[in-house]
Write an enzyme that holds these catalytic residues in place. Structure first.
Site, short mmCIF file in Angstrom:
data_model
loop_
_atom_site.label_atom_id
_atom_site.label_comp_id
_atom_site.label_asym_id
_atom_site.label_seq_id
_atom_site.Cartn_x
_atom_site.Cartn_y
_atom_site.Cartn_z
N TYR A 1 -17.83 -40.93 -13.71
CA TYR A 1 -16.42 -41.13 -14.01
C TYR A 1 -16.15 -42.51 -14.60
O TYR A 1 -16.59 -43.54 -14.08
CB TYR A 1 -15.56 -40.97 -12.75
CG TYR A 1 -14.12 -41.31 -13.00
CD1 TYR A 1 -13.31 -40.44 -13.73
CD2 TYR A 1 -13.57 -42.52 -12.57
CE1 TYR A 1 -11.99 -40.75 -14.01
CE2 TYR A 1 -12.25 -42.84 -12.84
CZ TYR A 1 -11.47 -41.95 -13.57
OH TYR A 1 -10.17 -42.27 -13.85
N HIS A 3 -2.86 -47.69 -21.85
CA HIS A 3 -2.28 -48.02 -20.55
C HIS A 3 -1.35 -49.23 -20.60
O HIS A 3 -0.64 -49.50 -19.63
CB HIS A 3 -3.38 -48.27 -19.51
CG HIS A 3 -4.04 -47.00 -19.04
ND1 HIS A 3 -4.65 -46.12 -19.91
CD2 HIS A 3 -4.18 -46.46 -17.81
CE1 HIS A 3 -5.15 -45.10 -19.23
NE2 HIS A 3 -4.87 -45.27 -17.95
N ASN A 28 -8.44 -51.16 -13.21
CA ASN A 28 -8.42 -50.66 -11.83
C ASN A 28 -8.31 -51.85 -10.88
O ASN A 28 -9.04 -52.84 -11.03
CB ASN A 28 -9.70 -49.90 -11.51
CG ASN A 28 -9.53 -48.40 -11.57
OD1 ASN A 28 -10.47 -47.67 -11.40
ND2 ASN A 28 -8.34 -47.91 -11.78
N TYR A 70 24.55 -65.38 19.45
CA TYR A 70 23.13 -65.04 19.25
C TYR A 70 22.48 -65.81 18.10
O TYR A 70 21.30 -66.14 18.16
CB TYR A 70 22.99 -63.55 18.95
CG TYR A 70 23.21 -62.63 20.12
CD1 TYR A 70 23.51 -63.10 21.39
CD2 TYR A 70 23.10 -61.25 19.94
CE1 TYR A 70 23.71 -62.24 22.45
CE2 TYR A 70 23.30 -60.37 21.00
CZ TYR A 70 23.60 -60.88 22.25
OH TYR A 70 23.80 -60.02 23.30
N ARG A 86 21.59 -68.98 19.92
CA ARG A 86 20.82 -68.82 21.15
C ARG A 86 19.49 -68.09 20.90
O ARG A 86 18.50 -68.35 21.59
CB ARG A 86 21.66 -68.05 22.17
CG ARG A 86 21.09 -68.07 23.57
CD ARG A 86 21.83 -67.24 24.59
NE ARG A 86 23.11 -66.69 24.21
CZ ARG A 86 23.56 -65.52 24.64
NH1 ARG A 86 22.84 -64.80 25.47
NH2 ARG A 86 24.75 -65.07 24.28
N PHE A 122 -8.69 -48.49 -5.12
CA PHE A 122 -7.59 -48.99 -5.94
C PHE A 122 -6.22 -48.66 -5.37
O PHE A 122 -5.21 -49.18 -5.82
CB PHE A 122 -7.67 -48.36 -7.35
CG PHE A 122 -7.85 -46.87 -7.31
CD1 PHE A 122 -6.83 -46.03 -6.90
CD2 PHE A 122 -9.06 -46.30 -7.66
CE1 PHE A 122 -7.00 -44.66 -6.85
CE2 PHE A 122 -9.25 -44.93 -7.61
CZ PHE A 122 -8.20 -44.10 -7.20
N GLU A 179 -3.45 -37.62 -9.60
CA GLU A 179 -3.05 -38.72 -8.74
C GLU A 179 -1.77 -38.29 -8.03
O GLU A 179 -0.65 -38.60 -8.45
CB GLU A 179 -2.87 -39.98 -9.58
CG GLU A 179 -4.18 -40.39 -10.26
CD GLU A 179 -4.00 -41.33 -11.43
OE1 GLU A 179 -2.86 -41.75 -11.70
OE2 GLU A 179 -5.01 -41.63 -12.10
#
Length: 504
Positions: free
Chosen positions: A50, A80, A194, A278, A281, A326, A410
């Site tokens: 791959y 990409h 990646n 609060y 405190r 990844f 994916e």
């Protein structure tokens, strides 16, 4: 056990000094060469591997001919690099680049030597890619941001110009540094894109800044407590010893240090007030919980910075194995957690600002003597309230969402990159909310004169007054909020405490 401030600061430098790491990688690239040799050996075989001799994602079943492998990797970067939106800040992109070098230098990605050396050359020349901030879903790593980050290696894409004011063609940045574009080989493009370096860089950047904010928040809490003539009893060490969360114990100790030798505390020791609100405190419990949360985030981010998040991975025995390192889920969860922890610092800070304006315990309403004609510090509290409310929206976790990509290959993604970008905005909002408290607490303390606050509060107040004067009438207050934010970012309050008063 909660990490110390120095531990968290180390995140931004990979536990050891990152520049030293870069020098070491330049001097000894044997791990990179060994990993690459395994890739070259695999290419001579018949097996489909791959990303090395196949397509990507939903195209993983398509075998690519040997004479087209270099084009495959170049196409990967080009296809990409489809991010959009405003650019990531320069410091984060530079850290992305360095984190990618660090990960590839661990020797399990199979990057080719020329491409690895080109990455080192970009860093050495101070060339910072110009990376759009949107486009990653945080699953196959930060694909789009890392593709944009990697394009300058081949002379494509954009870099920040020499002035750091905007983009310029990467070819111009390379030429100015005397560099030539490099040719990608098999596996190179995939090794480059990646990984979780965008998410990790954002996390490290924020956590590096957050540790100063944590300690500054304790200073501001002490300043407001003194200005409001609050009680020191809630910070008694015995209270926190029986609920020993590390952050809570540390914050209570910090407040006790800051209040040391306070004339204001002595002046109302027997006033009969039973309990404070609060937001005064419970400073140790609230600030401390954020400390502990951020310490956990720091542990996860630091582990990620020293991990290999590529796919497939190349092992020393020659095996090349596809997996899912990844996937950004470990970071996605803690980036969301960090946003919640930081948002709470702002939430309690805004409540203290509100108390400072309310005219309690002898302070003038809205912190000016002549109100009516003057609005005083009414509207800075609006600003703080707006930012706190915005943080409530931004603190909604991105990691609970997922949307399938790559034609369903994916099918679960982390959305960690979205969490990272939200976290950056939360950080900026929190700094400004704390700046409003700093401005108003300093103004309120002026009205306690001639009584002096505790030593730490006194020194912090003096540092504010060195930069910003007391206000007698309305003025353009926004500029002072930014000055106070700069005091917090530059750690000038912490420095003003001196070596004899160091906070945990």
């Amino acid at each position: 056990m909660s990490q110390s401030p120095s531990d968290i600061v180390r995140i931004a430098t990979l536990r050891t000094d990152l520049d030293a790491r870069m020098t070491g990688l330049r001097e000894n690239a044997s791990t990179v060469a060994r990993s690459r040799a395994h890739v070259e050996a695999a290419l001579s075989g018949e097996a489909s591997i791959y990303g090395i001799n196949t397509g990507f994602g939903a195209l993983a079943h398509k075998r690519i001919a040997p004479d087209r492998l270099a084009q495959l990797q170049k196409n990967l970067l080009l296809s990409h690099a489809c991010g959009t939106g405003d650019p990531l800040p320069m410091p984060i992109t530079r850290l992305m680049l360095q984190l990618k070098i660090h990960a590839l230098g661990l020797g399990q990605s199979g990057i080719s030597q020329p491409v690895f050396e080109q990455l080192l050359a970009l860093d050495a020349a101070g060339i910072v890619p110009y990376v759009p901030s949107r486009g990653s879903v945080g699953a196959s790593g930060d694909l789009a941001p890392l593709a944009h980050m990697s394009l300058p290696l081949i002379g494509a894409g954009q870099c920040w110009n020499a002035a750091g004011s905007g983009p310029e063609p990467a070819s111009e940045a390379l030429a100015r540094a005397g560099l030539q574009p490099v040719e990608l080989a098999a596996k190179d493009g995939l090794a480059l894109i990646n990984g979780t370096q965008m998410m990790a860089a954002c996390g490290a950047f924020v956590l590096h800044r957050a540790i100063a904010l944590l300690r500054n928040a304790d200073i501001l809490g002490a300043m407001s407590l003194e200005a409001l003539q609050g009680s020191a009893r809630p910070f008694d060490a015995r209270i926190h010893a029986v609920r020993p969360h590390p952050g809570q114990v540390a914050v209570a100790a910090n407040i006790r240090r800051l209040l040391r030798d306070s004339e204001i505390l002595e002046s109302h020791r027997d006033c009969g007030k039973v309990q404070d609100p609060y937001s005064l405190r419970c400073i140790p419990q609230v600030h401390g919980a954020s400390r502990d949360a951020l310490a956990h985030c720091a542990e996860v981010v630091e582990r990620e910075l020293n991990s290999v998040t590529d796919n497939p991975l190349v092992f020393d025995d020659g095996d090349i194995v596809s997996g899912g390192n990844f996937h950004g889920q470990p970071l996605a969860l803690v980036l969301d957690y960090a946003a919640i922890a930081l948002a709470e610092l702002a939430s309690i800070s805004e409540r203290r600002t509100y108390l400072l304006l309310a005219g309690h315990d002898g302070l003038p309403t809205l912190l000016m003597s002549d109100t009516g004609i003057n609005s005083g510090f009414m509207i800075p509290q609006y600003t703080a309230a707006a930012l706190v409310s915005e943080n409530k929206v931004l603190a909604h976790p991105a990691s609970v969402d997922s949307i399938p990509t790559s034609l369903g290959q994916e099918d679960h993604v982390s959305m960690g990159s979205i969490g990272a970008l939200k976290l950056l905005q939360v950080l900026e909002n929190v700094e400004r909310v704390l700046a409003v408290e700093l401005l108003t607490a300093a103004q309120a303390l002026d009205f306690r004169d001639p009584l002096k606050p505790g030593l730490g509060v006194r020194r912090a107040h003096a540092a504010v007054r060195d930069a910003i004067g007391h206000a007698e009438q309305d003025y353009e207050v926004g500029a002072d909020i930014e000055r106070c934010a700069a005091l917090l970012r530059d750690q000038r309050l912490l420095d003003a405490l001196g070596e004899d008063l160091v906070l945990d």
